[in-house]
Design an enzyme around this catalytic site. Structure first.
Site, PDB file in Angstrom:
ATOM      1  N   ASP A 152      54.402  -4.020   8.878  1.00  0.00           N
ATOM      2  CA  ASP A 152      55.513  -4.933   9.164  1.00  0.00           C
ATOM      3  C   ASP A 152      56.684  -4.183   9.787  1.00  0.00           C
ATOM      4  OD1 ASP A 152      54.121  -7.110   8.163  1.00  0.00           O
ATOM      5  OD2 ASP A 152      54.871  -6.839   6.134  1.00  0.00           O
TER       6      ASP A 152
ATOM      7  N   GLY B 119      56.603 -11.087   1.949  1.00  0.00           N
ATOM      8  CA  GLY B 119      56.126 -12.011   2.972  1.00  0.00           C
ATOM      9  C   GLY B 119      56.207 -11.312   4.314  1.00  0.00           C
TER      10      GLY B 119
ATOM     11  N   ASN C  18      58.015 -14.574   0.934  1.00  0.00           N
ATOM     12  CA  ASN C  18      57.390 -14.562  -0.388  1.00  0.00           C
ATOM     13  C   ASN C  18      58.205 -13.759  -1.386  1.00  0.00           C
ATOM     14  OD1 ASN C  18      55.136 -15.953   0.569  1.00  0.00           O
ATOM     15  ND2 ASN C  18      53.899 -14.102   0.837  1.00  0.00           N
TER      16      ASN C  18
ATOM     17  N   ASP D 203      54.154   5.197  -0.232  1.00  0.00           N
ATOM     18  CA  ASP D 203      53.705   3.810  -0.343  1.00  0.00           C
ATOM     19  C   ASP D 203      53.529   3.253   1.068  1.00  0.00           C
ATOM     20  OD1 ASP D 203      53.181   1.187  -0.972  1.00  0.00           O
ATOM     21  OD2 ASP D 203      55.079   0.797  -1.977  1.00  0.00           O
TER      22      ASP D 203
ATOM     23  N   LYS E 143      45.950   6.768  10.024  1.00  0.00           N
ATOM     24  CA  LYS E 143      46.055   8.209  10.207  1.00  0.00           C
ATOM     25  C   LYS E 143      45.692   8.665  11.623  1.00  0.00           C
ATOM     26  CE  LYS E 143      45.106   9.236   5.341  1.00  0.00           C
ATOM     27  NZ  LYS E 143      44.192   9.902   4.379  1.00  0.00           N
TER      28      LYS E 143
ATOM     29  N   SER F 150      58.900   4.529   7.001  1.00  0.00           N
ATOM     30  CA  SER F 150      58.782   3.506   5.956  1.00  0.00           C
ATOM     31  C   SER F 150      57.841   3.911   4.828  1.00  0.00           C
ATOM     32  CB  SER F 150      58.311   2.181   6.563  1.00  0.00           C
ATOM     33  OG  SER F 150      56.934   2.205   6.876  1.00  0.00           O
TER      34      SER F 150
END
Length: 292
Positions: free
Chosen positions: A239, A41, A13, A233, A210, A269
């Site tokens: 993913d 995506g 996407n 973020d 968490k 990440s």
């Protein structure tokens, strides 16, 4: 060590992200603060995560014949992902996610576009690559019949498959049984497997934010605690976890070691903005594991 070979069958996407101080009401126009596009995506995200961690990654998917499609292909190629099985569908838009952000909340509209054209017939033409894989990675942003077809093919040929059931879509008990590893988050697990945990508990790796990660290893319930990090973020953390888990399992790591590896990758990440922007390198993950 030979590079683990991973094939990702899934969505590609372009995320269209608008930031505003206030969500507009029906019929209302408001002034936005910022706009940007990000490749996304779930399929593409997991492919990027696995590639950055050192895997030989092959993407099976489709994009439109629009400018977004060209940009999405180029982005995957820049990440050293094999895109020979990603084609541009004529007279079709690429998959899009229209995301509006305001006061740490979001509203998202998904337009599948070319992702709907990732059919069983299309995947069958890519079967040679799938059958040469150490692991196959699936998510649920492509048609249900394609997901079922991939699971069946992998089961028939003893190719292990990680199934990330997001967004939630029910499959038959037979399909879940054929999966090697199933990676729902806590909410997805409750919706899909309520009352049936005992039947497939050895396959479940449940991410709990968490509270870390819960799974069973040879009949013993285990929990991997989360890292305490500054969160910028959380987009793409799941993913990243899935891509990393597939890499570790494809390398022959035990399930416990693979979950610990994926947990570290996910923690890294969330410290940067963007789904793919925060995905870590192998060196960063190995260093985090050494320091724990």
């Amino acid at each position: 060590m030979r590079q683990p070979r991973i094939t990702v069958v899934g969505s590609i996407n372009m995320d269209l992200v608008t930031s505003t101080d206030i969500f507009p009401q029906q019929g209302e126009t408001v002034r936005g603060e910022d706009f940007h596009t990000n490749p996304g995506g779930k399929g593409a995200n997991q492919a990027v995560a696995a590639a950055r961690l050192g895997a030989d990654v092959h993407m099976v998917g489709r994009v439109g014949d629009d400018t977004f499609g060209e940009n999405l292909l180029h982005n995957l190629q820049q990440e050293n992902i094999d895109t020979s099985m990603v084609d541009q569908v004529a007279n079709t838009s690429s998959g899009l996610a229209n995301i509006t952000l305001s006061e740490k909340d979001n509203r998202i509209i998904i337009i599948p576009g070319a992702n709907n054209q990732v059919t069983p017939e299309y995947v069958k033409a890519c079967e040679e690559t799938i059958l040469a894989s150490d692991y196959v990675l699936l998510q649920f942003e492509i048609p249900k019949e394609t997901i079922e077809y991939c699971i069946d093919v992998c089961a028939q040929h003893d190719i292990p498959v990680v199934v990330n059931p997001a967004p939630v879509m029910p499959l038959s008990p037979d399909q879940w049984e054929k999966a090697s590893v199933i990676t729902p988050n806590e909410t997805e697990a409750a919706e899909l497997f309520k009352g049936r945990y005992d039947e497939i508990q050895e396959k479940l790796v449940i991410t709990k934010g968490k509270e870390g990660v819960e799974f069973f290893d040879h009949g013993t319930q285990k929990n991997v605690s989360p890292y305490k990090v500054e969160v910028a973020d959380t987009t793409g953390a799941g993913d990243t976890f899935n891509g990393a888990l597939a890499v570790a399992l494809a390398e022959g790591q035990t399930l416990t070691a693979a979950v610990q590896f994926a947990n570290a990758a996910g923690a890294l990440s969330v410290q940067k903005l963007g789904a793919q922007g925060g995905m870590p390198t192998r060196q960063a993950v190995d260093q985090m594991l050494e320091e724990r």
